[in-house]
Structure formats: structure tokens, C-alpha cells
Design an enzyme around this catalytic site. Structure first.
Site, PDB file in Angstrom:
ATOM      1  N   ASP B 138       0.864  -1.178   0.000  1.00 34.22           N
ATOM      2  CA  ASP B 138       0.000   0.000   0.000  1.00 34.22           C
ATOM      3  C   ASP B 138       0.904   1.233   0.000  1.00 34.22           C
ATOM      4  O   ASP B 138       2.130   1.117   0.113  1.00 34.22           O
ATOM      5  CB  ASP B 138      -0.958  -0.029   1.195  1.00 34.22           C
ATOM      6  CG  ASP B 138      -0.234   0.113   2.516  1.00 34.22           C
ATOM      7  OD1 ASP B 138       0.989   0.328   2.525  1.00 34.22           O
ATOM      8  OD2 ASP B 138      -0.887   0.002   3.564  1.00 34.22           O
ATOM      9  N   GLY B 140       0.830   3.804   2.097  1.00 42.39           N
ATOM     10  CA  GLY B 140       0.977   4.488   3.373  1.00 42.39           C
ATOM     11  C   GLY B 140      -0.164   5.456   3.629  1.00 42.39           C
ATOM     12  O   GLY B 140      -0.326   5.949   4.749  1.00 42.39           O
ATOM     13  N   GLY B 141      -0.953   5.714   2.606  1.00 42.94           N
ATOM     14  CA  GLY B 141      -2.058   6.675   2.752  1.00 42.94           C
ATOM     15  C   GLY B 141      -3.006   6.285   3.872  1.00 42.94           C
ATOM     16  O   GLY B 141      -3.373   7.111   4.712  1.00 42.94           O
ATOM     17  N   ASP B 192      -2.801   8.320  -1.767  1.00 46.43           N
ATOM     18  CA  ASP B 192      -4.151   8.893  -1.758  1.00 46.43           C
ATOM     19  C   ASP B 192      -4.507   9.363  -0.365  1.00 46.43           C
ATOM     20  O   ASP B 192      -3.809   9.040   0.605  1.00 46.43           O
ATOM     21  CB  ASP B 192      -5.171   7.839  -2.216  1.00 46.43           C
ATOM     22  CG  ASP B 192      -5.225   6.644  -1.259  1.00 46.43           C
ATOM     23  OD1 ASP B 192      -4.199   6.378  -0.562  1.00 46.43           O
ATOM     24  OD2 ASP B 192      -6.254   5.958  -1.186  1.00 46.43           O
ATOM     25  N   GLN B 240     -11.392   7.125  -4.910  1.00 47.11           N
ATOM     26  CA  GLN B 240     -11.937   7.552  -3.623  1.00 47.11           C
ATOM     27  C   GLN B 240     -13.330   8.147  -3.866  1.00 47.11           C
ATOM     28  O   GLN B 240     -13.970   7.793  -4.854  1.00 47.11           O
ATOM     29  CB  GLN B 240     -10.997   8.566  -2.953  1.00 47.11           C
ATOM     30  CG  GLN B 240      -9.692   7.957  -2.425  1.00 47.11           C
ATOM     31  CD  GLN B 240      -9.901   7.067  -1.189  1.00 47.11           C
ATOM     32  OE1 GLN B 240     -10.960   7.058  -0.562  1.00 47.11           O
ATOM     33  NE2 GLN B 240      -8.889   6.256  -0.867  1.00 47.11           N
ATOM     34  N   GLY B 267     -11.066   3.719   0.525  1.00 43.20           N
ATOM     35  CA  GLY B 267     -12.001   4.528   1.306  1.00 43.20           C
ATOM     36  C   GLY B 267     -13.293   3.821   1.659  1.00 43.20           C
ATOM     37  O   GLY B 267     -14.250   4.444   2.117  1.00 43.20           O
ATOM     38  N   ASP B 317      -7.726  -7.615   0.346  1.00 40.22           N
ATOM     39  CA  ASP B 317      -6.787  -7.819   1.458  1.00 40.22           C
ATOM     40  C   ASP B 317      -7.498  -7.378   2.719  1.00 40.22           C
ATOM     41  O   ASP B 317      -8.394  -6.512   2.669  1.00 40.22           O
ATOM     42  CB  ASP B 317      -5.528  -6.965   1.301  1.00 40.22           C
ATOM     43  CG  ASP B 317      -5.760  -5.536   1.753  1.00 40.22           C
ATOM     44  OD1 ASP B 317      -6.439  -4.787   1.015  1.00 40.22           O
ATOM     45  OD2 ASP B 317      -5.327  -5.161   2.867  1.00 40.22           O
ATOM     46  N   HIS B 386      -5.245 -21.022  10.412  1.00 40.59           N
ATOM     47  CA  HIS B 386      -6.539 -21.564   9.994  1.00 40.59           C
ATOM     48  C   HIS B 386      -7.327 -20.543   9.188  1.00 40.59           C
ATOM     49  O   HIS B 386      -7.865 -20.844   8.120  1.00 40.59           O
ATOM     50  CB  HIS B 386      -7.375 -22.000  11.202  1.00 40.59           C
ATOM     51  CG  HIS B 386      -8.826 -22.109  10.846  1.00 40.59           C
ATOM     52  ND1 HIS B 386      -9.361 -23.222  10.236  1.00 40.59           N
ATOM     53  CD2 HIS B 386      -9.830 -21.192  10.917  1.00 40.59           C
ATOM     54  CE1 HIS B 386     -10.635 -22.997   9.966  1.00 40.59           C
ATOM     55  NE2 HIS B 386     -10.952 -21.778  10.368  1.00 40.59           N
TER      56      HIS B 386
END
Lengths: 422, 422
Positions: B138, B140-141, B192, B240, B267, B317, B386
Site C-alpha cells: 500500500d 501508506g495513505g 491517496d 476515492q 475509502g 486484502d 486456519h
């Protein structure tokens, strides 16, 4: 203690045709339930220790200890599975990666959590935690001793408060045997008082005598009771006596006289200088029977273990490899690494290119350092697994050198190597 | 954005004989170092997405995303390796037990620890953590957005204070691209602003426009720079617009116009009702190009993922399987288990007899409950492993049903099953 092999015979009053007699007794007097019958009719009490090689230049020995859960080649190190898990390591890795042959469980901890009802319903600790090789349980004596202010010791036993919720419990020689029967340990430890260091002579003497009286009660209870899960259990008594030679001698002689399947040395590695620990171990090993395994409880560093082997000890356990692993200390063939040190920040070599665990070649030192700095759980997992694999390598390597006849020289060199800080 | 495939050609000014020209340029002008030469001369920018099957009754699709670190079959779930490790799981198990095809790294966390110098010296994150399949980072936004009081946002970028030591740093669209180039992600995310929920319309509108301007700067920087480690990297922009349809539409159209290798929806899953998340996802998926993968960031529960797939999302994710796993929540084919509940105390059946991970059949529910009650690290390890294996099973099963043509019906039944508390 009644000789193990005779026990089943004694119980069914017929040395020649045990099964038939037991069957009769079940049909008539219903003295035994099916579980006990199964136990008595099988050829139990199989724990056998065979001494294979004795080192000519030291008291080191290579042996083989057979139990109903498999054979242990000695000298051996036993990873500690305090509350039923070896911290941070899947049980499949304890077996197949670390290649442990036996693990420890702590009676005090297991008694409190998950509690005896759950373990019994699981069918014993082996079924509960998925470990199908031998298990040794301590008696809880050491943990109760660690509670210090939260326990009261009497002739009867110990009343203590749980470290978890303050609830009150009592351990006696009898119920500690029952508990370990129920946990299903292959090797059960006698209930003892572990004296602190330093210890007043009179305290140590009185404590020792109490430990011996407790041992008699343990043996009586052990002989009156049976395994619960269809495999044999052995009882190991514990030598105490603090750091006083005459008390250690007295205790070792008493313990030796009881003819147990194996014998333990307790009350060491509690803060005394290493040399004092070796002196006591040496003295005791010279008294304990040669043809039974000797277990030095709670020991120790790699150097302590090599010295212990050299003095005639066959079995060891210690939380050091996992506890210190969780703090970033790695034991290796070339010395001790504090992986949190800045010096490993950019070291992209594998953790241990001579290491036996898969973690040793999968991860780099720089990565492991990062995991510790970032407090990632994986760091503790890797370090614990590495350390235990190293400890198991160390005792196996010692065994090889005993068999090859060059243990004493190898040990001297190895102690220097493994004790170095790198 | 320049079409990926043309990039190498542009750099060496010759679409037909790239290698020869580059070699000349090195010999003459020394414009490229050896690493760049290697990069340019190989057939890079290989990220290709091929749409294989589209579900007739929903927008679900089965596809294949190829990268220089291997092919990812979509829909896919990406385990989160925040600080470079998937918490509580050996990287070998992430690969061979969970069978993950791609994992995530967090730029914010990796930038702070271990820091860029270490990652660069390691040769990138793949070399550092031992993961040789694709990695997405990602930008870091999201983390910076989470810092709330500890960051200040301007046109230039964000100035923030580390959550670890309070030290000041700044992220700009340009340095965030540089950082991800250096980390060596296969998929780089644009910088972003992730708006909170609920969000004022005007704030969302201004933020969106800022995110778009930042995207332009990201693309410019991306096009000016090269991968560092000899394999291709792709940049995914992020839609966004909070929960406002017109803003989402405007953003999706802008993002779609940039012709990126893949596109993300950000977002969402920040507190809004699930129905609102689905509505926005649907709206955006209908605008984003069909022939590029779509990634719904930070989502979600098993039900969220199935709905997302149904709406045309290819990549997901979320920290849920590991974070909730560490709290004792197990996701299974038959519903959600809180393993800490009393009801599992004496349940000696295996964790999940239909589970795909080795942990599912190795340990029992009663044992896992015990580990959580006793706060043993192994509990978190088992539950995390699991859960991730379940998430990966879920997306693979979805893919199978898309290919078999019965996804929509299967999904409806499955959502009921996986959402149930058992």
C-alpha cells in the site's frame, strides 16, 4: 518401591497367569474395571534403560530409555511444554523439525489450566496436545516453591494460591501422583520441596527429611494406583539437599535405595555458582545407580548441559532455549548471539548455516533482528525453534562423541565455543 | 499513464532493437547502470491480466494476473504482512500450507521499521522476508490517515509523526513511489487520502481532487523511474469519493482514464454500512475497465468478499483473518466460532475437519480454546493460520464456481453459512 515388573503380578496375586486370574476377579468380585484389566493384562512397566557406552575419560554415558511411547536415546534434552504447548512452536515441528524425543509438562500449570477434567476427558495430555512420544511431568514442587508468599508448607503438603486468580488449592504427595496419573505422563516426578539458594543448613536438612517422607507417600500412592490410558508410567524420585555435601549424599543414598526406574537431581540451578552445581551433581551421580537414567532438573545453558553429561547425567530440561529465545538470544555452535544488537542490522546471512531447523536457512539474521525490533510474533517463534533444534543437536552430538570415544576432548572445545558471545 | 509495454521502448528510444541501443547508450553516454540495463533489456512490464470466465448471473469474473514473481489466479485474497511478516505464520507455511499467491506489505510500517536502507541492502522485501511470489505494497495513505492527530495534510503531501517514537517524516506522491520502488513491490499503490466515514461532502470532494492531483504526480514519478531489482513493477491508482455516488463516479472515470495495469477502490470498509459499501463498489466496478484487475482495499469478512466478487472485484486484502484470529475468532465453511467460549471446553473434535491447513486436523477445538484461555502464543498462530487458509479456500472455491457457471447461487448459500455464529 516395589520393582515395577512385579507390580501387575502383585495386583492379581498370580505371577504365572495374570490374565486369567484378573478375568476371574472381574467376573466374580468386579474388582477391576475394563481399563484396569486392559492395563494389568498387557505387558506393562516396559520402561527399560540400557546403558550402551560409557566414556572412558569422564562419567558420560550413552543409553537408551524405552517407554510405551517410544525410545529415547540419551543423553537427551526435553523441551518444556509448560501449559501443554512448547511455546511458539507447532507440535508437528517439535516432532519433525526439532526432532524432540520427549517433552515436559508442568503439573502445576496443567492442573490450573485447562484443569484435570478437560485433560481426563481428552484421554490424557498426549491426546490433548497431539504429542505421541513420551511426556515427563514435574510434580508441581518447583512451581509451588516459586510462589513463595502465596503458599504454606506443612507435613501434609502445600496449600497455595493460584497465580492466575488467587484461588486456594492444595498439593499432597498423594494427589500429585493422582494428578500425574491423570495427565498421563510416561514419567511422573515425586513431590518434593525445592530449597532456595542460599539455604540455611538446618532448613535444608529438615526440608530434605520432609522430601523423603513425601517420597515414601508418593511411592505408596503410586503402587496403589494404575495408569489410566493403557500405557505404563514410571515414578522418578528427586534428590535434594541444597549445596551441602553431607545432605546431598544422604539424599542420594536414600533415593538410590528406593529402586526407581530413574532418578532425578533437583534443587540445583536455583542461583548457586555453576561450580557448586557441578560438584553436587558429581557427588550425587556417583551414588545414584548406574543402570538407571539420571535427570538433572531445570538445567541449563549449553555449557551446563555438556558438563552435566560429563558427570553422568542422562536427561535435562530447561526453559532457557525458549524463554531466552523470546528475548532474542540465540544459542549456536559458534556462540551466543543477541539478535537485537545493532551489529546484525545488515547481516543478510542465514540465521545459522550449520543449523538443523528449517528456520535456520529460511530466514536471515537481519530479518530476525527486524522482527524482534518490530516486536513481531514470528521473531519469538523463529528464535525458540532455532534454540531447541540447537539443544537437541548438542545432546545428539554429545551422544555421538560418547559412542566414538572422544567425548571428553570434544566437550572441552565445545564448551568454549558455545559459551562465547558473538 | 504511459502504456506499460511501451515504457522500455521509450526509455531506449527504439522499439525494435532495445537491447542493442541500450548497450550503445551505456558504452557511450553511460546513461544506465548495469542494473537498469538488465531491467531494460529483459522483456519487462509483463503484468498481464487475462479475463477467463465471466459469471452470467453476476459481475463475478475468473482471471489470471501474471507478474515476474508468478501468476495469480483471481479472485484472490492477499494475506497482510504488515511489517514484513504475516503475523504468527512461517513464510514457508504462507506459501505451502495457506497457499497464498501474493501478500501485502505496508509502506508506512516498512519505511519506519526496518527502514529503507536495510530493505535496499537486502535487495528488496522479497529477499528480506524470504517470500518469492508477488508482493503488493500500500502507499501508506491509509496508515497516515489512521494517525489522525499526528499528521498534517497539505497539497505537497503529508507530514506525520511516527507512532513508535514521535519522530517527524513526510510522505509525498513522489517519495512514496520511490519508497515502493525500493521495497520492490510487484504492485505499487498510488498515494491517496483515505476519507473517514461519515465524511462531509465538500471535504470528500476536495480530498478526491487532491487524490487525483497526487495520482498524476505518482504517475509522473513512476514513469520517470525504474524497478531496482530486475523485475517489473505496476502502479495501481485508487478510486476515492467516500459514499457519494457522484464523487465515486467522477473518481472512477478519472482513474479509468489513466490506463493503469490495475485499479483499486479505497475509502470503503471504514465504518459505513455494508450495503453502502456494496453500492459504491458496484458503481465503481461498472466504470473501471473490464480488462484490468480491480482491487477492493481492506475488505473484509467472508461475506464481504463474496459480495465483492459478485460485484466484479478480483483482489482483496484484510487484517481480519489474522487480527481476529489472534482474538480467538475462527472463520469456517460452517460459520464463525469464538473459540474462547465455554462451549468448546470439552470439544475434542479437530478444529475443522474440512479445513485446508495442517493445523485444522492437528489440533482440537478444546486444545485451541485452552491455548487462548492460557494466553499461549501457539493459540494465535493456529487461529491465524486456519483463518488465512480458509480465506484462500473461499476465493479459490468462488473461482471454481465462476468457472463452473454456478457462482451466483453458490454465493447466496455460502454467505448464509459463513456469516452464522456457531
Amino acid at each position: 518401591m516395589t520393582e515395577s515388573k512385579n507390580k501387575a503380578a502383585t495386583s492379581c496375586s498370580n505371577t504365572e497367569s495374570c490374565c486369567i486370574d484378573i478375568e476371574k476377579s472381574i467376573c466374580s468380585a468386579k474388582l477391576f474395571n475394563l481399563c484396569e484389566l486392559t492395563y494389568l493384562c498387557q505387558n506393562f512397566y516396559l520402561m527399560q534403560f540400557s546403558l550402551q557406552v560409557s566414556d572412558p575419560k569422564s562419567s558420560a554415558r550413552a543409553g537408551e530409555l524405552s517407554t510405551d511411547h517410544g525410545t529415547i536415546q540419551t543423553p537427551i534434552f526435553m523441551p518444556v511444554g509448560t501449559i501443554g504447548s512448547v511455546k511458539g512452536i507447532h507440535i508437528s515441528d517439535v516432532k519433525n523439525d526439532i526432532n524432540a524425543d520427549i517433552i515436559l509438562g508442568n503439573t502445576y500449570h496443567l492442573y490450573l489450566r485447562p484443569g484435570l477434567e478437560v485433560i481426563e476427558q481428552a484421554g490424557g495430555l498426549h491426546k490433548f496436545n497431539g504429542w505421541d512420544k513420551p511426556i515427563l511431568t514435574d510434580s508441581g514442587g518447583y512451581q509451588v516453591y516459586s510462589l513463595s508468599e502465596r503458599r504454606k508448607l506443612t507435613e501434609e503438603g502445600v496449600v497455595f494460591q493460584s497465580h492466575i486468580d488467587g484461588s486456594r488449592h492444595n498439593f499432597t504427595p498423594e494427589n500429585v501422583i493422582d494428578t500425574q496419573r491423570l495427565i498421563g505422563a510416561d514419567i511422573i516426578m515425586a513431590f518434593d520441596e525445592c530449597t532456595p539458594y542460599p539455604c540455611d543448613y538446618n532448613y535444608a536438612k529438615n526440608s530434605l527429611e520432609l522430601t523423603h517422607r513425601w517420597l515414601d507417600r508418593c511411592i505408596t500412592r503410586f503402587d496403589e494406583t494404575h495408569p489410566k490410558y493403557g500405557y505404563a508410567q514410571s515414578l522418578f524420585p528427586i534428590v535434594q539437599g541444597s549445596t551441602f555435601k553431607d545432605l546431598r549424599k544422604q539424599s542420594a543414598e536414600y533415593i538410590a535405595s528406593r529402586g526407581a526406574d530413574g532418578n532425578a537431581i533437583g534443587g540445583l540451578s536455583v542461583g548457586e555458582p555453576h561450580e557448586m552445581m557441578y560438584e553436587m551433581t558429581d557427588l550425587v551421580c556417583n551414588i545414584l545407580p548406574k543402570d538407571k537414567p539420571r535427570y538433572l532438573m531445570g538445567v541449563g545453558t549449553p555449557a551446563n548441559i555438556l558438563e552435566g553429561i560429563s558427570l553422568g547425567v542422562d536427561m535435562f530440561d530447561c526453559v532457557l532455549p525458549t524463554r531466552n529465545g523470546r528475548n532474542g538470544m540465540l544459542f549456536t555452535k559458534n556462540g551466543i548471539i543477541n539478535i537485537k544488537n545493532e551489529k546484525w542490522k545488515n547481516d543478510f546471512t542465514v540465521i545459522d548455516n550449520e543449523g538443523d531447523s528449517f528456520v535456520d536457512s529460511l530466514y536471515t539474521k537481519a530479518y530476525l533482528r527486524h522482527l524482534f525490533v518490530a516486536k513481531e510474533m514470528l521473531g519469538s517463534m523463529i528464535a525458540s525453534q532455532h534454540n531447541l533444534a540447537f539443544y537437541l543437536w548438542l545432546v545428539r552430538e554429545a551422544r555421538k562423541h560418547i559412542i566414538d570415544g572422544d567425548f571428553a576432548g570434544w566437550k572441552e572445545k565445545m564448551i568454549i565455543k558455545v559459551s562465547k558471545r558473538i
